[in-house]
Enzyme design. Structure first.
Site, PDB file in Angstrom:
ATOM      1  N   ASP A 162       0.815  -1.216   0.000  1.00 46.92           N
ATOM      2  CA  ASP A 162       0.000   0.000   0.000  1.00 46.92           C
ATOM      3  C   ASP A 162       0.855   1.276   0.000  1.00 46.92           C
ATOM      4  O   ASP A 162       1.916   1.312   0.620  1.00 46.92           O
ATOM      5  CB  ASP A 162      -0.900  -0.046   1.256  1.00 46.92           C
ATOM      6  N   GLU A 273      -3.387  -0.366  -8.153  1.00 44.83           N
ATOM      7  CA  GLU A 273      -4.328   0.662  -7.720  1.00 44.83           C
ATOM      8  C   GLU A 273      -3.588   1.997  -7.753  1.00 44.83           C
ATOM      9  O   GLU A 273      -2.397   2.059  -7.467  1.00 44.83           O
ATOM     10  CB  GLU A 273      -4.834   0.384  -6.293  1.00 44.83           C
ATOM     11  N   LYS A 315      -8.958   9.337  10.100  1.00 42.13           N
ATOM     12  CA  LYS A 315      -8.617   7.973  10.512  1.00 42.13           C
ATOM     13  C   LYS A 315      -9.535   7.468  11.624  1.00 42.13           C
ATOM     14  O   LYS A 315      -9.665   8.104  12.671  1.00 42.13           O
ATOM     15  CB  LYS A 315      -7.168   7.937  11.002  1.00 42.13           C
ATOM     16  N   HIS A 348     -10.156   4.763   0.695  1.00 37.05           N
ATOM     17  CA  HIS A 348      -9.043   4.695   1.644  1.00 37.05           C
ATOM     18  C   HIS A 348      -9.470   5.293   2.976  1.00 37.05           C
ATOM     19  O   HIS A 348     -10.462   6.004   3.045  1.00 37.05           O
ATOM     20  CB  HIS A 348      -7.842   5.479   1.110  1.00 37.05           C
TER      21      HIS A 348
HETATM   22 ZN    ZN Z   1      -4.730   5.812   1.424  1.00 39.85          ZN
END
Ligand code: ZN
Length: 497
Positions: A162, A273, A315, A348
């Site tokens: 990622d 991605e 987050k 995300h």
């Molecule tokens: Zn991200």
């Protein structure tokens, strides 16, 4: 055979019985051990494994450590443990900062797949998070391997390297066997394009990388109007130049990273991605079209894209913004992804965005990828808060000290002044801190400091105690994870598309 060897205490779901051999994960006093049994001492079932051999049940038993060598051997013997590509299937990435969360992740995915297919990614960490926790791509991969082996998961998994930023990142993750590569060209996105004049934009376009063969940037979309499922997106001069200045260098970087990935893998067993989610200003609909048409023109193939959506994706907390406004904008992003791909839209910082999951599932018609990582750590804290309030309290005090530094690279808005003071919270109420917005974000972004903090005499301050508790109470941790992620995954399998 292994299951009859009661002294081995093999995890029942891990047991694999073939004609010639048996494999399982045994709980021993020294921790989990790989157990391999075969009738013949020279059986190929032992190839690629190291450990101690002894005679057992009329055959040979090997008990080995759960180390990288044996993880590698196990993937060779049991091919379903190897990561695979997921294509356009609805998918969810369940990242794990600790290396202990996969069993709980598997249980959640298994439960929702009774309704509809959803493809899981169990090995997933960004380079940034690996740095903060001191883990390597190989460790992330191996921890997921042991986790799915323990749970008897044979339906396949993806492995997401990622937020890769450099070609060295690609090389390290290809070597570790990752299959899903998230390229983050965020550093190349020029957010100041938003406020530039036309003259400034013209000058800036001239400085775009030659790999883009300007006036390319304009070639694929110049003076065009696109009809996207009835919605018109028009590129007038300003719109086009702004898109090119804002995202041109990012597109060129993605193309270079893509070529490196193709070189390193030969194009086999990998998918891409593209993510610009961690940038300052939202990706407009026209900019999305620009990115997709330019990537295509440069020969890049990708399965998912994470624009920077409107509103705030902080987050570990719910979406911040007006959901109806989000849906109107997201619906066109989804239409663009169908028309210019098809590819999936990726969410995300996807943890806890409960108010938009059904919107995302419905508008993409299942062409969607959900990415979460940090809240598996919060569920570990949740588990610990109930088991050892004193340890949790100490972590909370420490997290408050670290927050102002650790928040720097994350989208969070928590304020220390709004988070409850440790001395004001009774032991029984400590788990509630994980439901308080500010305390939750503070605990979320300080994981790296907590896991790697050392005492003055050089010993880990929390790590051993923290991990020991979770290992000794693995069922409690798995149950918390399962409950938490059922809430995430259900909307994606239950929403009518
Ligand atoms: Zn991200």
């Amino acid at each position: 055979m292994l299951e009859t060897l009661s002294q081995l205490n093999v995890l029942p779901r891990s047991l694999v019985v073939t004609e010639k051999a048996e494999f399982g994960l045994a709980r021993t006093k020294a921790g989990l051990r790989l157990a391999t049994w075969a009738k013949e001492a020279d059986s190929p079932a032992f190839n690629g494994f190291e450990g101690e051999r002894s005679e057992h049940a009329g055959g040979m038993l090997l008990l080995g450590p759960t180390n990288p060598h044996n993880a590698h051997g196990l993937r060779a013997h049991l091919p379903w443990l190897k990561p695979m590509t997921l294509g356009l299937r609805t998918s969810a990435g369940l990242g794990d900062r600790l290396g202990l969360a996969t069993p709980g992740h598997v249980r959640a995915v298994r439960a929702v797949r009774e309704h509809r297919d959803i493809a899981p990614i169990f090995a997933q960490q960004s380079i940034r998070e690996m740095m903060r926790t001191g883990r390597s791509p190989q460790q992330v991969m191996d921890d997921a391997t042991w986790g799915i082996f323990a749970e008897g998961w044979r339906e396949g998994m993806g492995a997401d390297a990622d937020h890769l930023k450099t070609t060295a990142d690609i090389d390290a993750c290809v070597a570790a066997g990752f299959t899903f590569f998230t390229i983050d060209p965020g550093e190349y996105v020029n957010n100041s394009a938003e406020t530039m004049t036309l003259a400034d934009l013209c000058a800036a376009v001239d400085k775009l990388p030659s790999t883009l063969q300007y006036p390319i940037s304009t070639r694929s979309v110049q003076s065009k109007s696109f009809d996207v499922e009835g919605y018109t997106i028009t590129f007038d001069e300003h719109t086009l130049l702004k898109a090119a200045v804002k995202y041109g260098r990012a597109v060129a970087h993605v193309a270079a990273m893509y070529r490196r990935l193709m070189q390193a893998t030969g194009g086999r067993n990998c998918e891409l991605e593209v993510s610009v989610d961690e940038t300052e200003t939202p990706t407009s609909l026209a900019e999305h079209v620009y990115i997709a048409s330019e990537l295509r023109r440069l020969g890049v193939q990708w399965v998912s894209l994470a624009p920077r959506y409107i509103g705030r994706f902080e987050k570990g907390v719910d979406y911040i913004g007006d959901v109806a406004t989000f849906e109107a904008d997201f619906a066109v992003h989804a239409a663009i992804a169908r028309q210019f791909g098809p590819y999936k839209l990726s969410l995300h910082s996807g943890s806890d965005k409960f108010s938009i999951y059904s919107v995302a599932a419905r508008q993409t018609r299942g062409l969607v990828h959900l990415k979460t990582a940090g809240t598996s750590y919060l569920e570990a804290l949740h588990t610990i808060a109930a088991l050892d309030p004193a340890l949790f309290r100490e972590i909370y005090v420490f997290a408050r000290e670290r927050y102002e530094d650790d928040r720097a690279s994350y989208h969070v808005s928590a304020q220390l002044s709004r988070a409850p003071l440790p001395q004001d919270v009774r032991d029984a109420e400590l788990p509630n801190l994980l439901d308080q917005f500010d305390a939750r974000e503070i605990l979320h972004v300080t994981f790296g400091s907590v896991l790697t903090e050392h005492t003055a005499d050089g010993r880990p301050r929390f790590y051993e105690h923290f991990m020991g508790l979770l290992r000794a109470n693995s069922e409690a941790y798995a149950a918390n994870l399962e409950r938490h992620f059922l809430r995430h995954l259900r909307p994606f399998v239950e929403t009518r598309q």
